[in-house]
Design a protein around this motif. Structure first.
Motif, PDB file in Angstrom:
ATOM      1  N   LYS A 278      48.436  26.980  31.780  1.00 16.09           N
ATOM      2  CA  LYS A 278      47.725  25.831  31.491  1.00 16.09           C
ATOM      3  C   LYS A 278      46.248  26.105  31.279  1.00 16.09           C
ATOM      4  CE  LYS A 278      49.242  22.095  31.205  1.00 16.09           C
ATOM      5  NZ  LYS A 278      49.981  21.438  30.142  1.00 16.09           N
ATOM      6  N   VAL A 279      45.668  26.782  31.965  1.00 20.83           N
ATOM      7  CA  VAL A 279      44.299  27.188  31.718  1.00 20.83           C
ATOM      8  C   VAL A 279      44.095  28.479  32.253  1.00 20.83           C
ATOM      9  CG1 VAL A 279      43.653  25.987  33.716  1.00 20.83           C
ATOM     10  CG2 VAL A 279      41.946  26.721  32.246  1.00 20.83           C
ATOM     11  N   ARG A 280      43.410  29.545  31.677  1.00 17.27           N
ATOM     12  CA  ARG A 280      43.094  30.685  32.023  1.00 17.27           C
ATOM     13  C   ARG A 280      42.095  31.116  32.925  1.00 17.27           C
ATOM     14  NH1 ARG A 280      43.758  34.132  26.614  1.00 17.27           N
ATOM     15  NH2 ARG A 280      42.140  32.655  26.217  1.00 17.27           N
ATOM     16  N   PRO A 281      42.030  31.550  34.279  1.00 16.56           N
ATOM     17  CA  PRO A 281      40.819  31.831  35.157  1.00 16.56           C
ATOM     18  C   PRO A 281      39.774  32.556  34.375  1.00 16.56           C
ATOM     19  CG  PRO A 281      42.853  32.013  36.334  1.00 16.56           C
ATOM     20  CD  PRO A 281      43.277  31.835  34.701  1.00 16.56           C
ATOM     21  N   GLY A 282      39.989  33.329  33.771  1.00 17.27           N
ATOM     22  CA  GLY A 282      39.126  34.327  32.780  1.00 17.27           C
ATOM     23  C   GLY A 282      38.172  33.382  31.999  1.00 17.27           C
ATOM     24  N   ASP A 283      38.686  32.363  31.717  1.00 17.40           N
ATOM     25  CA  ASP A 283      38.098  31.508  30.542  1.00 17.40           C
ATOM     26  C   ASP A 283      37.116  30.442  31.441  1.00 17.40           C
ATOM     27  OD1 ASP A 283      39.591  32.534  28.543  1.00 17.40           O
ATOM     28  OD2 ASP A 283      40.754  30.569  28.444  1.00 17.40           O
ATOM     29  N   LEU A 284      37.178  30.618  32.808  1.00 14.13           N
ATOM     30  CA  LEU A 284      36.277  29.886  33.745  1.00 14.13           C
ATOM     31  C   LEU A 284      35.217  30.469  34.192  1.00 14.13           C
ATOM     32  CD1 LEU A 284      39.518  27.889  35.668  1.00 14.13           C
ATOM     33  CD2 LEU A 284      38.239  27.035  33.651  1.00 14.13           C
ATOM     34  N   GLY A 285      34.936  31.877  33.850  1.00 12.26           N
ATOM     35  CA  GLY A 285      33.859  32.487  34.245  1.00 12.26           C
ATOM     36  C   GLY A 285      34.001  33.029  35.497  1.00 12.26           C
ATOM     37  N   ILE A 286      35.540  33.278  36.089  1.00 10.98           N
ATOM     38  CA  ILE A 286      35.550  34.016  37.276  1.00 10.98           C
ATOM     39  C   ILE A 286      35.640  35.310  37.252  1.00 10.98           C
ATOM     40  CG2 ILE A 286      37.760  34.406  38.687  1.00 10.98           C
ATOM     41  CD1 ILE A 286      38.339  31.278  38.296  1.00 10.98           C
ATOM     42  N   ASP A 287      34.974  36.109  38.202  1.00  9.81           N
ATOM     43  CA  ASP A 287      35.183  37.502  38.287  1.00  9.81           C
ATOM     44  C   ASP A 287      36.276  38.331  39.186  1.00  9.81           C
ATOM     45  OD1 ASP A 287      32.611  38.036  36.825  1.00  9.81           O
ATOM     46  OD2 ASP A 287      31.702  36.859  38.384  1.00  9.81           O
ATOM     47  N   ALA A 288      36.725  37.481  39.737  1.00 17.98           N
ATOM     48  CA  ALA A 288      37.608  38.234  40.767  1.00 17.98           C
ATOM     49  C   ALA A 288      38.714  37.246  41.189  1.00 17.98           C
ATOM     50  CB  ALA A 288      37.278  39.096  41.713  1.00 17.98           C
ATOM     51  N   MET A 289      39.911  37.450  41.199  1.00 17.23           N
ATOM     52  CA  MET A 289      40.851  36.425  41.919  1.00 17.23           C
ATOM     53  C   MET A 289      42.034  37.026  42.400  1.00 17.23           C
ATOM     54  SD  MET A 289      42.671  32.943  40.254  1.00 17.23           S
ATOM     55  CE  MET A 289      44.072  33.573  39.593  1.00 17.23           C
TER      56      MET A 289
END
Lengths: 523, 125, 446
Positions: A278-289
């Motif tokens: 639905k949404v990609r964490p990389g598109d949200l500005g996340i550096d590590a997850m």
């Protein structure tokens, strides 16, 4: 001749409702003694031949003391553990709405794939030429994880979510030190609603934890982050969707604040299952997850593990991923096992990670495909919202009746003056055949009840669950305290005395001591 | 004549001469639930006002007990190590934690008196 | 999709009942421009048959231990696991339950954890054990942190016989936390002088027995020197079966015993999941990491079990927790405890004798190969040999002949001048024929 085997076949009304049985069993509900009370040290359930005579090479250290380990024959073993199993609630037996834990169906295909000898019966240190299929599987899973999150790298070795957090925060620390800011950036921002593992991880790596207050709407607000941001801040650890079951609406802005201030954005991915596809964490500005394969990708929880916690990393952190990792050289794959001469972190565990979980997770992912994964997220969110919508008139929602993600959070405001607590309500659910929801977490809400139905529930199952909670809620509101205070009544055990367990801990079985003469005289 | 003062972290200090007897309030023990474990400092330890002096744990919660004033720990209540339930049953009496030789009595004036503390507690719940 | 019970009719009906027209309205908090409209460009759903074929092809490209003469150890061991173990593991009530947070409906898990803790305590010769760690290596790193808490010191001394991966995990962690570590040189013949490293600044000494090279270590003198200096002795094992054959670390004075439990009940799994065993003395229990199960009574006075001493843990103590560990290795601990129950003391000791006897036999055969030297004076089920030339090449050549002949030390300790050493393990699964094939192949490749 008259056949005299006739007997009554219609049940009679009995005057006695129930009675204490001799065995303390209650029909199919069996009591089971401890292994140490039924086993014997000279009994074994394994036939092994005594070796031919040989000269010991143990030196002077041969064990002479007894161990004291009881054994059981195979039939006794089977019965002991089958009886124990029957005292457990499980996803396979009923809805398990434990918020934040994601108790979804565990497909059995994944179990059989993980047991293929080509995966289960290979050694982590056998020559790499003999495990090319295994390395390919890890590479393939890594590829899926990076694509689903739109991140640049993934560290596969972490053993569970908390270990993944440790890995991600270690990479952040290494990146900060590489920039020469190690002495400066010592603070990690953690929202009050965070999982306990977040502050524990930050502290373990030597960071100081600074708490970020949650807004009245259950979200973390950019202003609150901005107020705490400074040159001493290394990172924020934010769960998204958060532990209140809400998507962090202003997550992009929060990421910007961190990045502009020279910090990093760690995302706790425990709730990634709500947003896959639905949404990609990389598109949200996340550096590590970290990604809990045992939550989002349904590797079985197994009564508390094993899990697996691969960590996806942005390009800024990729060089700091720990060894080992896989490198492709043409059509051959090789493990890079030595960090020397690179910026990579040293090992966080022996060997290469939770292979058994990787196989299960990839089997789950391939079965779903990109379309099925997206559908699973949507169904998880739909089911949670359906529960919310159907209970909102009876139970209180701390952040208003707004859409939630894969789990819905109620508080105990609606129980005020009923004399029934969140704990009582949870225990009454047990009598109704349900595992309770997560309770008293997150800490930001009083008497929290966090319900995560998952996508594995049918509409009929959800309806019965909802009707049950409605019945319990109305009963509580009518002041029918006895149904709650004593609950559970029908479980293998009533409420257990945790005070007693903690004040004088008994953490292992010890042989009963014979009564001494002095004790006998005293009696 | 003893005088009792309170902190915002729900410790009390009952002043008897140069020495203050420190424990947690009845409100605090109620919030913690059944106390199952306490960790006490060694006598002789010097603590600053607001520093961690002891730990108190129930089944589901753990709290630090902070020194209400600066000074030297001159005695600790070993009885609550063996019987942590005393903290619940008699927090102001047998459930005391430690005695501090008060370094600077002026620090006491920064703490709440009985009336102020009762008002503070009602604002907490 | 076979795992998703909702039909299209169900979905539209549920949305309608909530007054929602499209499921994406439920995702309204996601920034609209980042919400994906279509599935990502990745393969679509597959039936069981297709998935099984695809993964089966990958599995077929590996060489399983059971398909060849197999002598690989060095931290993970091939043992026979009785069929009963996996059957019981796959019972839904064990496989698909969560951490036992609701004890009334989790007594099955809690009781086997209590039994597991007792078995581990007995084996290690210690007072108490926890409900498991991820594996032996992370358990060792946690043991070092625990020693730092107990002693309020920050310097760990690692024996040169400690598994190099374990040592590296401790070093990585210590570097991040700002703690000191002294790592002794690789100690092939168990001849290091570790006593001289122990002083009043030492928090703990970490010694593996049998060590990485297969030598059983006498810990008694190390324990005495540690205790005289206020330090703790952490004893590590990677082969838990050895505990049945060798004097227990507890009996030799260890304060914490930690190790890998994979050998009992668990498959090789290419390195995980495994199960870390962790035991200590009663007086240190509140500094212990990980979950603990304890006995108590229920409201009707019946015996029952609960997770206890939870205030040490992250979900209550947060940044002051003894460890950040949450999920552990529950199901692997179950596999361990079932297998151990099947063995019992009699079976376990016999299993240990078979392992040792087989290793003794192999060492004799290998010592007879020209150019090969067995370095160990004593050993349990693995030992180190010196071969002419590069060990890694020898192992590759053996693999080409269908023999997995051990682990070249250089794979874990490169650049240390140990390139001619191979660690060879031998368990109950190896037959006389396996050993003969190994020896013959080795003669050919040398």
């Amino acid at each position: 001749m008259l056949n005299n085997q006739g007997r009554p076949t219609t049940p009679k009304d009995s005057a006695v409702a129930s009675h204490e049985t001799f065995t303390r069993n209650r029909g199919l509900q069996m009591e089971e003694a401890l292994l140490f009370e039924i086993g014997r040290t000279d009994v074994t359930g394994v036939d092994l031949d005594e070796p031919a005579s040989f000269v010991s090479r143990l030196g002077h250290l041969a064990r002479e003391e007894e161990i004291g380990l009881p054994g059981l024959s195979e039939p006794e073993t089977m019965r002991h553990y089958v009886r124990l199993s029957q005292k457990n609630y499980a996803i396979d037996s009923g809805l398990y709405p434990l918020g934040s834990c994601t108790m979804k169906h565990n497909p059995r295909l994944n179990e059989s794939m993980a047991r293929l000898p080509g995966f289960s019966d290979i050694h982590p240190l056998q020559p790499q030429s003999t495990v090319q299929g295994a390395l390919t599987l890890i590479e393939e899973l890594a590829g899926w994880l990076m694509t689903l999150t739109n991140m640049d790298a993934v560290a596969m070795s972490p053993k569970a979510g908390a270990h993944g957090e440790y890995c991600g925060m270690a990479a952040i620390k290494a990146a900060i030190e590489a920039k020469g800011e190690g002495a400066l950036r010592k603070v990690v921002l953690v929202p009050e609603s965070a999982h306990g593992t977040n502050p524990a991880t930050a502290a373990a790596i030597g960071f100081e934890v600074r708490s970020v207050p949650a807004g009245a709407d259950g979200n973390v607000h950019p202003d609150a982050v901005r107020a705490l941001m400074g040159p001493e801040v290394a990172a924020i650890m934010l769960t998204n969707p958060n532990t209140c079951g809400l998507f962090e609406r202003q997550i992009v802005e929060i990421a910007q604040i961190l990045h502009e201030g020279g910090g990093y954005f760690y995302c706790d991915g425990a709730n990634f299952n709500a947003i896959v596809g639905k949404v990609r964490p990389g598109d949200l500005g996340i550096d590590a997850m970290h990604i809990n394969l045992h939550k989002t990708f349904s590797t079985p929880h197994g009564g508390g593990g094993p899990g697996a916690g691969p960590v996806v990393l942005s390009s800024r952190l990729a060089p700091f991923a720990p060894v080992p990792f896989i490198k492709r050289d043409g059509d051959k794959l090789a493990l890079v096992e030595d960090a020397i001469g690179t910026q990579a972190l040293g090992r966080l565990t022996a060997f290469h990670g939770q292979m058994g979980m990787f196989v299960r997770a990839l089997s789950y992912i391939l079965s779903h495909g990109s379309d099925g994964l997206k559908q699973a997220s949507e169904d998880a969110v739909l089911n949670a919202n359906y529960v919310r919508a159907r209970l909102a008139d009876l139970m209180s929602l701390p952040f208003g009746n707004r859409p939630c993600m894969h789990e819905v959070l109620f508080d105990d405001a609606w129980l005020k003056d009923t004399g029934v607590t969140t704990l009582d309500f949870a225990k009454a659910m047990i009598d109704e055949g349900y595992h309770p929801m997560t309770m008293y977490f997150p800490l930001v809400v009083h008497g929290a009840m966090l319900i995560e139905p998952t996508e594995s529930e049918s509409l009929a199952s959800l309806e019965l669950f909802i009707m049950t909670l409605r019945d319990l809620a109305m009963s509580a509101l009518r002041g029918e305290k006895t149904r709650f205070e004593g609950a559970p009544f029908y479980a293998p055990r009533r409420r257990l005395d945790e005070t007693r367990a903690a004040r004088a801990p008994v953490l292992r079985w010890t042989p009963p001591q014979p009564i001494t003469d002095a004790q006998q005289a005293a009696e | 004549m003893s005088e009792t003062r309170y902190t915002k972290d729900h410790e009390y200090i009952r002043v008897e001469g140069d020495v203050g007897i420190v424990g947690i309030t009845d409100f605090a023990q109620g919030q913690l639930g059944d106390v199952v474990f306490v960790e006490l400092p060694q006598a002789g330890k010097v603590v600053a006002k607001g520093a961690e002096a002891a730990v108190v744990e129930s089944v589901k919660a753990a709290s630090e007990v902070y020194a209400p004033v600066s000074g030297e720990v001159v005695d600790v209540n070993g009885a609550i190590e063996g019987q942590p339930g005393l903290v619940n049953e008699d927090p102001a009496g047998k459930g005391w934690f430690l005695k501090i030789k008060i370094k600077d009595k002026a620090e006491l004036s920064e703490l709440m008196d009985e009336a102020a503390y009762q008002a503070f507690v009602s604002s907490c719940s | 999709m076979r795992y998703l019970p909702l039909s299209e009719t169900d979905r539209s009906g549920m949305l309608a009942r909530m007054g929602v027209t499209h499921v994406d309205e439920l995702f309204a908090d996601v920034p609209a421009h980042l919400l994906l409209k279509d599935p990502l460009d990745l393969p679509r759903r597959k039936g069981e048959l297709d998935v099984a074929r695809q993964l089966g092809r990958l599995a077929a490209r590996n060489v399983p231990a059971s398909s060849v003469p197999f002598f690989v150890g060095a931290g993970a061991y091939k043992h026979h696991v009785p069929a009963t173990v996996d059957h019981l593991l796959q019972r839904s009530e064990f496989l698909t339950s969560y951490t036992p947070y609701q004890p009334e409906i989790s007594q099955g898990t809690l009781q086997y954890l209590f039994e597991f803790q007792t078995q581990v305590a007995l084996l290690t010769g210690m007072d108490v054990a926890n409900a498991s760690m991820y594996d032996g290596s992370t358990g060792t790193a946690e043991a070092v942190l625990m020693a730092h808490r107990v002693t309020r010191r920050k310097k760990a001394v690692l024996s040169g016989g400690l598994h190099p991966h374990y040592a590296e995990v401790v070093r990585t962690q210590s570097q991040l936390a700002g703690d000191d570590v002294v790592t002794m040189d690789a100690d092939v013949r168990a001849s290091e002088d570790i006593l001289s490293q122990i002083d009043a600044t030492t928090s703990c000494v970490v010694v593996q027995t049998p060590d990485f090279f297969g030598n059983p270590r006498d810990l008694t003198a190390i324990a005495e020197k540690c205790h005289a200096n206020g330090a703790l002795l952490i004893a590590v094992f990677t082969e838990v079966v050895s505990l049945a054959a060798l004097k227990s670390p507890g009996a030799m004075g260890a304060d914490i015993v930690v190790g890998e439990g994979q050998s009992i009940g668990n498959a090789l799994n290419f390195g995980g999941p495994y199960v870390g065993l962790f035991a200590t003395r009663t007086k240190y229990v509140r500094q212990m990491p990980g979950r603990l199960c304890g006995e108590t009574l229920d409201a009707e006075g019946r015996r029952g079990f609960v997770l206890t001493l939870s205030t040490r843990e992250q979900h209550i103590r947060r940044d002051k927790a003894t460890s950040n560990i949450c999920t552990n290795s529950g199901l692997c601990a179950l596999a361990f405890t079932i297998h151990m129950t099947l063995l019992g003391e009699a079976g376990l000791k016999r299993l240990a004798r078979i392992n040792h006897a087989n290793a003794v036999q192999l060492s004799g055969l290998l010592a007879g190969v020209k150019g090969v030297e067995v370095l160990n004076q004593s050993f349990f089920n693995e030992f180190t040999i010196r071969v002419p030339g590069k060990a890694a090449d020898v192992i590759e050549k053996l693999a080409a002949k269908g023999v997995l002949g051990g682990v070249p030390v250089s794979r874990l300790l490169s650049g240390k001048g140990l390139d001619d050493l191979i660690i060879v393990a031998n368990t109950e699964v190896n037959t006389d024929e396996d050993r003969a094939t190994f020896v013959a192949a080795l003669k050919e490749v040398l």
